[in-house]
Every structure is written in C-alpha cells, then in structure tokens.
Write a protein that holds these residues in place. Structure first.
Motif, PDB file in Angstrom:
ATOM      1  N   MET A   1       0.837  -1.194   0.000  1.00 41.11           N
ATOM      2  CA  MET A   1       0.000   0.000   0.000  1.00 41.11           C
ATOM      3  C   MET A   1       0.877   1.251   0.000  1.00 41.11           C
ATOM      4  O   MET A   1       1.821   1.350   0.789  1.00 41.11           O
ATOM      5  CB  MET A   1      -0.894   0.010   1.249  1.00 41.11           C
ATOM      6  N   ASN A   2       0.558   2.197  -0.877  1.00 41.58           N
ATOM      7  CA  ASN A   2       1.307   3.445  -0.981  1.00 41.58           C
ATOM      8  C   ASN A   2       0.375   4.641  -0.743  1.00 41.58           C
ATOM      9  O   ASN A   2      -0.714   4.704  -1.315  1.00 41.58           O
ATOM     10  CB  ASN A   2       1.960   3.578  -2.354  1.00 41.58           C
ATOM     11  N   ILE A   3       0.817   5.584   0.090  1.00 38.97           N
ATOM     12  CA  ILE A   3      -0.001   6.739   0.455  1.00 38.97           C
ATOM     13  C   ILE A   3       0.823   8.016   0.319  1.00 38.97           C
ATOM     14  O   ILE A   3       1.978   8.061   0.744  1.00 38.97           O
ATOM     15  CB  ILE A   3      -0.503   6.631   1.910  1.00 38.97           C
ATOM     16  N   LEU A   4       0.208   9.053  -0.246  1.00 40.35           N
ATOM     17  CA  LEU A   4       0.828  10.376  -0.300  1.00 40.35           C
ATOM     18  C   LEU A   4      -0.058  11.335   0.472  1.00 40.35           C
ATOM     19  O   LEU A   4      -1.255  11.446   0.203  1.00 40.35           O
ATOM     20  CB  LEU A   4       0.976  10.855  -1.743  1.00 40.35           C
ATOM     21  N   LEU A  15       5.115  17.120   3.655  1.00 41.53           N
ATOM     22  CA  LEU A  15       4.691  16.003   2.822  1.00 41.53           C
ATOM     23  C   LEU A  15       5.080  14.700   3.502  1.00 41.53           C
ATOM     24  O   LEU A  15       6.114  14.616   4.163  1.00 41.53           O
ATOM     25  CB  LEU A  15       5.339  16.054   1.441  1.00 41.53           C
ATOM     26  N   ALA A  16       4.231  13.695   3.339  1.00 39.42           N
ATOM     27  CA  ALA A  16       4.524  12.373   3.878  1.00 39.42           C
ATOM     28  C   ALA A  16       4.183  11.332   2.816  1.00 39.42           C
ATOM     29  O   ALA A  16       3.144  11.415   2.167  1.00 39.42           O
ATOM     30  CB  ALA A  16       3.709  12.120   5.146  1.00 39.42           C
ATOM     31  N   LEU A  17       5.083  10.381   2.645  1.00 42.08           N
ATOM     32  CA  LEU A  17       4.897   9.316   1.659  1.00 42.08           C
ATOM     33  C   LEU A  17       5.108   7.976   2.346  1.00 42.08           C
ATOM     34  O   LEU A  17       6.100   7.770   3.042  1.00 42.08           O
ATOM     35  CB  LEU A  17       5.893   9.490   0.516  1.00 42.08           C
ATOM     36  N   TYR A  18       4.155   7.094   2.157  1.00 41.44           N
ATOM     37  CA  TYR A  18       4.213   5.765   2.766  1.00 41.44           C
ATOM     38  C   TYR A  18       4.322   4.742   1.645  1.00 41.44           C
ATOM     39  O   TYR A  18       3.432   4.627   0.792  1.00 41.44           O
ATOM     40  CB  TYR A  18       2.935   5.541   3.580  1.00 41.44           C
ATOM     41  N   VAL A  19       5.438   4.025   1.625  1.00 39.85           N
ATOM     42  CA  VAL A  19       5.680   3.041   0.573  1.00 39.85           C
ATOM     43  C   VAL A  19       6.146   1.731   1.200  1.00 39.85           C
ATOM     44  O   VAL A  19       7.195   1.676   1.846  1.00 39.85           O
ATOM     45  CB  VAL A  19       6.751   3.542  -0.431  1.00 39.85           C
ATOM     46  N   ASP A  20       5.332   0.712   1.039  1.00 39.89           N
ATOM     47  CA  ASP A  20       5.679  -0.623   1.531  1.00 39.89           C
ATOM     48  C   ASP A  20       6.110  -0.614   2.996  1.00 39.89           C
ATOM     49  O   ASP A  20       7.116  -1.221   3.382  1.00 39.89           O
ATOM     50  CB  ASP A  20       6.787  -1.241   0.669  1.00 39.89           C
ATOM     51  N   GLY A  21       5.363   0.118   3.822  1.00 39.31           N
ATOM     52  CA  GLY A  21       5.624   0.126   5.255  1.00 39.31           C
ATOM     53  C   GLY A  21       6.645   1.138   5.727  1.00 39.31           C
ATOM     54  O   GLY A  21       6.877   1.270   6.936  1.00 39.31           O
ATOM     55  N   THR A  48      10.626  10.371  -6.167  1.00 44.80           N
ATOM     56  CA  THR A  48      11.914   9.918  -6.703  1.00 44.80           C
ATOM     57  C   THR A  48      12.765   9.278  -5.616  1.00 44.80           C
ATOM     58  O   THR A  48      13.409   8.240  -5.826  1.00 44.80           O
ATOM     59  CB  THR A  48      12.673  11.101  -7.327  1.00 44.80           C
ATOM     60  N   LYS A  49      12.751   9.898  -4.435  1.00 45.30           N
ATOM     61  CA  LYS A  49      13.515   9.371  -3.306  1.00 45.30           C
ATOM     62  C   LYS A  49      13.054   7.970  -2.934  1.00 45.30           C
ATOM     63  O   LYS A  49      13.862   7.093  -2.600  1.00 45.30           O
ATOM     64  CB  LYS A  49      13.368  10.306  -2.106  1.00 45.30           C
ATOM     65  N   ALA A  50      11.732   7.747  -2.992  1.00 44.30           N
ATOM     66  CA  ALA A  50      11.180   6.436  -2.629  1.00 44.30           C
ATOM     67  C   ALA A  50      11.146   5.465  -3.811  1.00 44.30           C
ATOM     68  O   ALA A  50      10.737   4.318  -3.655  1.00 44.30           O
ATOM     69  CB  ALA A  50       9.771   6.612  -2.070  1.00 44.30           C
ATOM     70  N   LYS A  51      11.522   5.968  -4.996  1.00 38.38           N
ATOM     71  CA  LYS A  51      11.568   5.149  -6.209  1.00 38.38           C
ATOM     72  C   LYS A  51      10.189   4.597  -6.586  1.00 38.38           C
ATOM     73  O   LYS A  51      10.031   3.406  -6.889  1.00 38.38           O
ATOM     74  CB  LYS A  51      12.581   4.003  -6.040  1.00 38.38           C
ATOM     75  N   VAL A  52       9.189   5.485  -6.541  1.00 42.99           N
ATOM     76  CA  VAL A  52       7.845   5.118  -6.980  1.00 42.99           C
ATOM     77  C   VAL A  52       7.318   6.196  -7.926  1.00 42.99           C
ATOM     78  O   VAL A  52       7.779   7.337  -7.904  1.00 42.99           O
ATOM     79  CB  VAL A  52       6.852   4.947  -5.802  1.00 42.99           C
TER      80      VAL A  52
END
Length: 200
Positions: A1-4, A15-21, A48-52
């Motif tokens: 699950m990915n959340i912005l 800003l907050a980004l949730y990628v694979d936990g 870009t930092k999270a590679k998504v």
C-alpha cells in the motif's frame, strides 16, 4: 500500500509518503506564499527518493484546514486533481487531528494560532478520533480550560499524517476533499465592512 499526504495549511509545507511500510517525509520552509510553485516539485522529489511513480500511489490525502486560506486551497485542489487523474481515493485530515494524534488524555485541546490573540481549536476526549468541539477561542479562553493544550509550532509530523491515513483507510473514511474554514478570510471581512459602512 502506498499513500501520499500533503499539508499546505501552515507556513512550513509538509509532505509524507508511505511506501511498503516505510515513511518518507519532506518539509519546505520557504513561506506559504510559495506553496503553489513548490508543491508539485516537492512531491516529485519525494516520489523519486522512494523510487515510486505517482501512478503507484493507492491513496491521496491532504490536510484540509483550518489554517492559511490560500494554503488550504492549494493543497486541496492539487491533491484532488492528482487523485482524479490516477483514479484513486482521497482522505481528508483536519490540521487539529494531526496535532492531537499522539495524545490520549481524557480531555485535551489542540490549537493553531490564527492571529489577533485567537486560536482555532478542537476539543478531544480520549484520542484524536474523538473530537467534541471545534471553533475559535482567545488565548485566555484556552488557558481557562485547565486542560492540556497542544499548540502547533512547526511542520506536521509525517508519521502522524500516515498513521491517521492508515486509521481512516481501515474505517473506509474517503471523500472528495473540501476546504475547512472556521472563519471568513481577511478579504471577505474587509469587503463586508466596507459594504456595511456604505449602508449606514
């Protein structure tokens, strides 16, 4: 699950980004007047930092207020547009919920300075999800509550934003984002004052 999740309601944009936990956070402290030009580049940098890619985001969230009138509009309109373009659901976060998230006292207040000795406030009982009252109080009125008062002093906490998103996803609390204003803008107040003077 990915959340912005995005908060443009304050001088410091968060800003907050949730990628694979994993939670990625970013803040931009160049003032609310620059949020409009800096929001999308900041989102791109975080992705870009999270590679998504933006198309891989499952849920989009924005802090809808209270706070800076212009900032609220920027965040709400941008996140609504991104979610619509990607065909994904939106999550609305109250700025006072984010402040209250870490606390679980039986009764406490979250407050945001809205100038002229006044604060936007919300009263909570037992946790951030149990909001009883919301509105505007003077600093003296806040002090007279004799309760814990949590005041906003800086950018939103990315972990709080994501935790609230996860909680609302579990409760299926989705909606198209709409600005939350607790009082009229300065321009509206000045316009009304001028028109009132003309009728006297």
């Amino acid at each position: 699950m990915n959340i912005l999740a995005v908060d443009t309601t304050w001088e410091i944009m968060s800003l907050a980004l949730y990628v694979d936990g994993k939670v990625y956070g970013k803040s931009v402290a160049e003032g609310a007047k620059k949020h409009n030009s800096l929001l999308l580049p900041a989102i791109e940098e975080l992705l870009t930092k999270a590679k998504v890619d933006i198309s891989q985001i499952d849920y989009f969230a924005a802090v809808v207020g209270p706070g800076s009138f212009t900032g609220i509009r920027i965040g709400v309109s941008c996140v609504n547009a991104l979610a619509f373009a990607c065909g994904k659901k939106c999550i609305a976060i109250n700025a006072l919920e984010e402040l209250a998230y870490p606390y679980c006292e039986d009764r406490f207040f979250a407050a945001i300075d809205c100038r002229h000795n006044s604060y936007y406030f919300a009263e909570f009982c037992g946790g951030y999800s149990n909001m009883k009252n919301i509105g505007e109080l003077t600093s003296e009125e806040l002090e007279s509550t004799n309760c814990l008062v949590v005041k906003k002093t800086g950018e939103s906490n990315p972990n709080n934003l994501i935790a609230i998103c996860l909680d609302k996803i579990n409760r299926a609390e989705f909606s198209q984002l709409a600005p939350l204003y607790l009082k009229k803008s300065q321009a509206e107040r000045e316009y009304e004052s001028k028109n009132m003077d003309k009728t006297v």
